[in-house]
Scaffold this motif. Sequence first.
Motif, PDB file in Angstrom:
ATOM      1  N   ARG A 167      47.975  35.518  35.736  1.00  0.00           N
ATOM      2  CA  ARG A 167      48.131  35.784  37.181  1.00  0.00           C
ATOM      3  C   ARG A 167      47.403  34.293  37.580  1.00  0.00           C
ATOM      4  N   SER A 168      47.265  33.863  36.908  1.00  0.00           N
ATOM      5  CA  SER A 168      46.126  32.919  37.178  1.00  0.00           C
ATOM      6  C   SER A 168      46.985  31.161  37.645  1.00  0.00           C
ATOM      7  N   LEU A 216      39.470  35.251  33.062  1.00  0.00           N
ATOM      8  CA  LEU A 216      38.626  36.061  31.510  1.00  0.00           C
ATOM      9  C   LEU A 216      37.095  36.493  31.340  1.00  0.00           C
ATOM     10  N   GLN A 217      36.240  36.482  32.387  1.00  0.00           N
ATOM     11  CA  GLN A 217      35.460  37.083  32.992  1.00  0.00           C
ATOM     12  C   GLN A 217      34.804  38.521  32.408  1.00  0.00           C
ATOM     13  N   PHE A 269      28.547  35.155  27.643  1.00  0.00           N
ATOM     14  CA  PHE A 269      30.259  33.809  27.660  1.00  0.00           C
ATOM     15  C   PHE A 269      30.091  33.494  27.004  1.00  0.00           C
ATOM     16  N   GLN A 270      30.321  32.565  26.233  1.00  0.00           N
ATOM     17  CA  GLN A 270      29.998  32.005  25.570  1.00  0.00           C
ATOM     18  C   GLN A 270      31.017  31.646  23.954  1.00  0.00           C
ATOM     19  N   GLN A 329      46.913  42.351  25.503  1.00  0.00           N
ATOM     20  CA  GLN A 329      48.103  42.179  26.414  1.00  0.00           C
ATOM     21  C   GLN A 329      46.944  42.326  27.896  1.00  0.00           C
ATOM     22  N   ASP A 330      46.816  43.121  28.004  1.00  0.00           N
ATOM     23  CA  ASP A 330      45.387  42.773  29.146  1.00  0.00           C
ATOM     24  C   ASP A 330      45.300  40.475  29.639  1.00  0.00           C
ATOM     25  N   VAL A 331      44.828  40.377  28.660  1.00  0.00           N
ATOM     26  CA  VAL A 331      44.025  38.559  28.562  1.00  0.00           C
ATOM     27  C   VAL A 331      45.733  38.405  29.300  1.00  0.00           C
TER      28      VAL A 331
END
Lengths: 337, 337
Positions: free
Chosen positions: B292-293, B208-209, B155-156, B284-286
Amino acid sequence: HHEAIMLGHGSGGAMTAELIQRVFLKYFHSDGLQQKNDAANLAIPDNIHRIAVTTDSHIVTPLFFPGGDIGRLAVCGTVNDLLTAGATPKWLSAAFILEEGLPIAVLEQILESMKKSAEEAQVEIVTGDTKVVERGKGDGIFINTTGIGYIAENFQPGGEKAAPGDAVILSGTIGDHGMAVLCARGELGIRADISSDAAPLNEIVRNLQPFARSVHVLRDPTRGGLSTTLNEIANQSQVGIELDEKSIPISKEVNAVCEMLGFDPYTTANEGKMIIIVPDEIKQDVLLAIRRSKYGENAAIIGRVFPNHSPIVLLQTNLGTHRILDPLPGELLPRIC
Amino acid sequence: HHEAIMLGHGSGGAMTAELIQRVFLKYFHSDGLQQKNDAANLAIPDNIHRIAVTTDSHIVTPLFFPGGDIGRLAVCGTVNDLLTAGATPKWLSAAFILEEGLPIAVLEQILESMKKSAEEAQVEIVTGDTKVVERGKGDGIFINTTGIGYIAENFQPGGEKAAPGDAVILSGTIGDHGMAVLCARGELGIRADISSDAAPLNEIVRNLQPFARSVHVLRDPTRGGLSTTLNEIANQSQVGIELDEKSIPISKEVNAVCEMLGFDPYTTANEGKMIIIVPDEIKQDVLLAIRRSKYGENAAIIGRVFPNHSPIVLLQTNLGTHRILDPLPGELLPRIC
Ligand SMILES: Nc1ncnc2c1ncn2[C@@H]1O[C@H](COP(=O)(O)OP(=O)(O)OP(=O)(O)O)[C@@H](O)[C@H]1O
Ligand SMILES: Nc1ncnc2c1ncn2[C@@H]1O[C@H](COP(=O)(O)OP(=O)(O)OP(=O)(O)O)[C@@H](O)[C@H]1O
Ligand SMILES: [Mg+2]
Ligand SMILES: [Mg+2]
Ligand SMILES: [Mg+2]
Ligand SMILES: [Mg+2]
Ligand SMILES: [Mg+2]
Ligand SMILES: [Mg+2]
């Protein structure tokens, strides 16, 4: 191509970007800054399991003085605090609060000094920040540096580790920085040949590595001077510390100015000195190692740690009497670093 | 027990120690500070091979405004910059430049806010510094925070990774912070119901992980606003970015004040927003994960990345015309953060 800092240089927009690109990045080069992201992304070697972290803001006035300037102080102060943890200094952040009207030429002179000091100390400036305040809401330039260093498992000194019987070593003369800045202010009409000791002490600490596990305490006697710093250590370790006045290195000039103006060299700031506390058995070997290091030529064994039910720092004076060395109470010399 | 900051509080002697012990350490608790050494000694877990490092000084005026204060800004600003690297924020340094005369009660209110924000952001203040400048050489209080976070190998994100076809997502409304601070200054005689968005965005980035490798860019549009930040990204990635005006979240109040005063919401500062750039297929998924955060409820897909021979940011306006969004040139609103 402005000649002085304007409020727009703090906008975060095009003027800020141009100032960073044309001025700051002329002096600072590193992988971290090269990435041009909001945070630097830095690799930690597999064998490193601990890091040291320290921060200092610098607000010294005047900005330039014999032996140094705010830029050299900002780099060396943070490097030396990392070294007190036994760490190898690696990375610095550098954050600037500029006052509207600061000449760019003055800024560049400071950056040139930071660049040189960072090279000497083998640290990289990896991330930065630039803010601007209106005329009269700052004082030319304030610089924060925050440092990160690698800690080796076998070399973790701490103020709580001074033990009765230990020897107290000082890496050189006291009072130089405080008196250099005071004289540079020119308010007292004194002309003295005193230079600040501002310097990065990497080599001294590197040369202590053969003694790693036996180095109990490292600490730099900055604001508050030798007295205040030794009192902190005495408190953390719950011990007494006794110094021998005649063994404490001090230059003739600093001594003279202190006497003339009524300043105490023991509470006067240093910016290139280290206190090293080690077991008595190895003190001579450690002293030799320090003396052959850059900035350690005048190192001396100045005292010893003794058991005491309450923390105290005592000075055996040249007259044979004892004097209690208290921490500096309040402010004698504001804005010394 | 003084009621206001005095020069002696910056001496590095007893008054400084008392101020730290009685005031600062009432709010800050951590292993690092507990050690009471000049640098914090911190463990890095075996599975961490990279860290993120970022710094910001905070000089906002006024010190308190609807939705936040300098303390909350100082914590959230640095936390969010760590998050832009995909990092898990861990540690902050906190360095204070206090102006002589600052009421201790004001300082405590700011520290209380830093404490709460640091708890919310799950970061620890591990090392600090306290300097004092004379009345008229500062402006109440300036705070530098420097942050360190853990980076995971997978994750960078980086500003250079925006790719043609990618979608541009914004985590919520624009312009709130800048307009809240402007209105709080009271100079314009405007009363508007606008609160700063100052907030730590950990949860957005944590959520987002699952998409880790596909998150190309994260960046917080602070000084210079959305326009400036997207221009930076367009430059780093050498792409064009096109936004759709009607999809960009903005509150009625911010829109109204901007129109009335002639400010551009696209160059107005935000302190609790994130730009997220991901491949079109997962947008859309992101978007759902962000919505929901905490602080991501109003997230929206606002545009797309397109190939272009020179970097550019375009806005398709509500009228169907195109407008070039340039970076903020100089200063419109000084001392916004
Ligand atoms: N004085 C400086 N010297 C070197 N690099 C700098 C300096 N000031 C900023 N930078 C670098 O420029 C880039 C942008 O910095 P900037 O402060 O604008 O980002 P930010 O912290 O995300 O925004 P803000 O300060 O508005 O929160 C970063 O990579 C930063 O490290
Ligand atoms: N505002 C603060 N909040 C919390 N801890 C602080 C604060 N200021 C200083 N400290 C802590 O107090 C200790 C002493 O800090 P101090 O700044 O006096 O040390 P130093 O940096 O070695 O000295 P100098 O600033 O003179 O170079 C350190 O552990 C530091 O982290
Ligand atoms: Mg220091
Ligand atoms: Mg120190
Ligand atoms: Mg910044
Ligand atoms: Mg920032
Ligand atoms: Mg940022
Ligand atoms: Mg300090």
